[in-house]
Design a protein around this motif. Structure first.
Motif, PDB file in Angstrom:
ATOM      1  N   UNK A  57       4.046 -30.036  -8.698  1.00 23.59           N
ATOM      2  CA  UNK A  57       5.125 -30.244  -7.740  1.00 23.59           C
ATOM      3  C   UNK A  57       5.904 -28.948  -7.505  1.00 23.59           C
ATOM      4  N   UNK A  58       6.226 -28.241  -8.572  1.00 24.33           N
ATOM      5  CA  UNK A  58       6.990 -26.997  -8.464  1.00 24.33           C
ATOM      6  C   UNK A  58       6.236 -25.944  -7.669  1.00 24.33           C
ATOM      7  N   UNK A  59       4.963 -25.766  -7.969  1.00 28.10           N
ATOM      8  CA  UNK A  59       4.190 -24.743  -7.272  1.00 28.10           C
ATOM      9  C   UNK A  59       3.824 -25.160  -5.849  1.00 28.10           C
ATOM     10  N   UNK A  60       3.736 -26.457  -5.594  1.00 28.21           N
ATOM     11  CA  UNK A  60       3.543 -26.920  -4.206  1.00 28.21           C
ATOM     12  C   UNK A  60       4.756 -26.551  -3.359  1.00 28.21           C
ATOM     13  N   UNK A  61       5.952 -26.752  -3.905  1.00 26.18           N
ATOM     14  CA  UNK A  61       7.164 -26.361  -3.186  1.00 26.18           C
ATOM     15  C   UNK A  61       7.249 -24.840  -3.054  1.00 26.18           C
ATOM     16  N   UNK A  62       6.856 -24.129  -4.089  1.00 25.22           N
ATOM     17  CA  UNK A  62       6.890 -22.668  -4.035  1.00 25.22           C
ATOM     18  C   UNK A  62       5.983 -22.143  -2.920  1.00 25.22           C
ATOM     19  N   UNK A  63       4.765 -22.692  -2.821  1.00 28.58           N
ATOM     20  CA  UNK A  63       3.851 -22.270  -1.756  1.00 28.58           C
ATOM     21  C   UNK A  63       4.450 -22.544  -0.377  1.00 28.58           C
ATOM     22  N   UNK A  64       5.131 -23.671  -0.227  1.00 32.15           N
ATOM     23  CA  UNK A  64       5.744 -24.007   1.060  1.00 32.15           C
ATOM     24  C   UNK A  64       6.857 -23.018   1.402  1.00 32.15           C
ATOM     25  N   UNK A  65       7.676 -22.654   0.426  1.00 30.41           N
ATOM     26  CA  UNK A  65       8.753 -21.687   0.673  1.00 30.41           C
ATOM     27  C   UNK A  65       8.189 -20.301   0.959  1.00 30.41           C
ATOM     28  N   UNK A  66       7.125 -19.934   0.267  1.00 31.36           N
ATOM     29  CA  UNK A  66       6.466 -18.649   0.531  1.00 31.36           C
ATOM     30  C   UNK A  66       5.922 -18.609   1.955  1.00 31.36           C
ATOM     31  N   UNK A  67       5.273 -19.699   2.377  1.00 26.12           N
ATOM     32  CA  UNK A  67       4.707 -19.753   3.716  1.00 26.12           C
ATOM     33  C   UNK A  67       5.803 -19.642   4.777  1.00 26.12           C
ATOM     34  N   UNK A  68       6.961 -20.249   4.505  1.00 25.42           N
ATOM     35  CA  UNK A  68       8.089 -20.191   5.436  1.00 25.42           C
ATOM     36  C   UNK A  68       8.851 -18.871   5.321  1.00 25.42           C
ATOM     37  N   UNK A  69       8.493 -18.059   4.338  1.00 21.83           N
ATOM     38  CA  UNK A  69       9.160 -16.780   4.064  1.00 21.83           C
ATOM     39  C   UNK A  69      10.660 -16.974   3.845  1.00 21.83           C
ATOM     40  N   UNK A  70      11.007 -18.069   3.180  1.00 27.39           N
ATOM     41  CA  UNK A  70      12.408 -18.348   2.879  1.00 27.39           C
ATOM     42  C   UNK A  70      12.838 -17.549   1.659  1.00 27.39           C
ATOM     43  N   UNK A  71      13.914 -16.815   1.814  1.00 26.13           N
ATOM     44  CA  UNK A  71      14.459 -16.000   0.713  1.00 26.13           C
ATOM     45  C   UNK A  71      15.896 -16.434   0.475  1.00 26.13           C
ATOM     46  N   UNK A  72      16.035 -17.570  -0.190  1.00 25.40           N
ATOM     47  CA  UNK A  72      17.325 -18.213  -0.371  1.00 25.40           C
ATOM     48  C   UNK A  72      17.635 -18.396  -1.849  1.00 25.40           C
ATOM     49  N   UNK A  73      18.841 -18.898  -2.101  1.00 27.50           N
ATOM     50  CA  UNK A  73      19.222 -19.173  -3.483  1.00 27.50           C
ATOM     51  C   UNK A  73      18.352 -20.271  -4.085  1.00 27.50           C
ATOM     52  N   UNK A  74      18.021 -21.285  -3.291  1.00 23.29           N
ATOM     53  CA  UNK A  74      17.180 -22.353  -3.834  1.00 23.29           C
ATOM     54  C   UNK A  74      15.766 -21.847  -4.114  1.00 23.29           C
ATOM     55  N   UNK A  75      15.270 -20.925  -3.294  1.00 24.25           N
ATOM     56  CA  UNK A  75      13.956 -20.332  -3.555  1.00 24.25           C
ATOM     57  C   UNK A  75      14.009 -19.512  -4.848  1.00 24.25           C
ATOM     58  N   UNK A  76      15.098 -18.777  -5.021  1.00 20.84           N
ATOM     59  CA  UNK A  76      15.270 -18.002  -6.246  1.00 20.84           C
ATOM     60  C   UNK A  76      15.274 -18.928  -7.470  1.00 20.84           C
ATOM     61  N   UNK A  77      16.010 -20.051  -7.380  1.00 19.04           N
ATOM     62  CA  UNK A  77      16.065 -20.986  -8.511  1.00 19.04           C
ATOM     63  C   UNK A  77      14.692 -21.611  -8.778  1.00 19.04           C
ATOM     64  N   UNK A  78      13.939 -21.870  -7.733  1.00 18.87           N
ATOM     65  CA  UNK A  78      12.596 -22.418  -7.931  1.00 18.87           C
ATOM     66  C   UNK A  78      11.698 -21.398  -8.630  1.00 18.87           C
ATOM     67  N   UNK A  79      11.850 -20.111  -8.304  1.00 19.64           N
ATOM     68  CA  UNK A  79      11.051 -19.101  -9.014  1.00 19.64           C
ATOM     69  C   UNK A  79      11.385 -19.100 -10.495  1.00 19.64           C
ATOM     70  N   UNK A  80      12.651 -19.340 -10.819  1.00 23.68           N
ATOM     71  CA  UNK A  80      13.055 -19.413 -12.229  1.00 23.68           C
ATOM     72  C   UNK A  80      12.271 -20.507 -12.938  1.00 23.68           C
ATOM     73  N   UNK A  81      12.234 -21.684 -12.326  1.00 25.04           N
ATOM     74  CA  UNK A  81      11.529 -22.812 -12.943  1.00 25.04           C
ATOM     75  C   UNK A  81      10.021 -22.549 -13.031  1.00 25.04           C
ATOM     76  N   UNK A  82       9.450 -21.984 -11.986  1.00 21.92           N
ATOM     77  CA  UNK A  82       8.016 -21.694 -11.999  1.00 21.92           C
ATOM     78  C   UNK A  82       7.662 -20.665 -13.071  1.00 21.92           C
ATOM     79  N   UNK A  83       8.523 -19.666 -13.230  1.00 20.91           N
ATOM     80  CA  UNK A  83       8.257 -18.642 -14.243  1.00 20.91           C
ATOM     81  C   UNK A  83       8.415 -19.178 -15.659  1.00 20.91           C
ATOM     82  N   UNK A  84       9.248 -20.185 -15.844  1.00 18.40           N
ATOM     83  CA  UNK A  84       9.352 -20.814 -17.166  1.00 18.40           C
ATOM     84  C   UNK A  84       8.042 -21.493 -17.530  1.00 18.40           C
ATOM     85  N   UNK A  85       7.336 -21.994 -16.518  1.00 16.35           N
ATOM     86  CA  UNK A  85       6.058 -22.672 -16.767  1.00 16.35           C
ATOM     87  C   UNK A  85       4.885 -21.704 -16.816  1.00 16.35           C
TER      88      UNK A  85
END
Length: 115
Positions: A57-85
């Motif tokens: 689920x986390x990486x599916x959302x990450x791919x969607x944000x990457x595709x949209x080229x969104x560089x937001x606080x929520x994208x930053x927080x999602x990278x935190x969670x993905x990197x923990x995994x």
């Protein structure tokens, strides 16, 4: 709702140690994003990796944000969670850097250093 909040427990030692952590990912902040599933190609992989549902689920959302080229606080927080995994994922580190640059207001956030 409860289906949008996932608790991820990482057990680092036995018995419990002060460094044991519990992370909570709230997917409600991403409700306007359609997750983008991993594409393993047209052929079923010979040996699939057994990812946890939270990882998927986390990486599916990450791919969607990457595709949209969104560089937001929520994208930053999602990278935190993905990197923990998966702290060895260079794509996540690069995207995180681009988010940090964009959020700092220093440059365009493309990560190439030319501002």
């Amino acid at each position: 709702s409860k289906e949008n909040v996932t608790t991820i427990a990482f057990k680092t030692s036995t018995p419990p140690h002060p460094h044991d952590k519990i992370y909570i990912m709230d997917f409600t902040t991403l409700s306007d994003i359609t997750p983008l599933p991993q594409d393993d190609g047209p052929i079923t992989p010979v040996c699939s990796i057994a990812y946890t549902p939270t990882f998927v689920k986390s990486f599916d959302y990450l791919r969607a944000l990457l595709k949209a080229d969104e560089r937001s606080e929520r994208a930053f927080h999602l990278t935190t969670e993905c990197l923990k995994m998966n702290p060895a994922n260079y794509t996540v580190w690069h995207y995180r850097r681009r988010c940090l640059i964009a959020l700092s207001g220093d440059g365009d956030g493309d990560g190439d250093g030319d501002g």
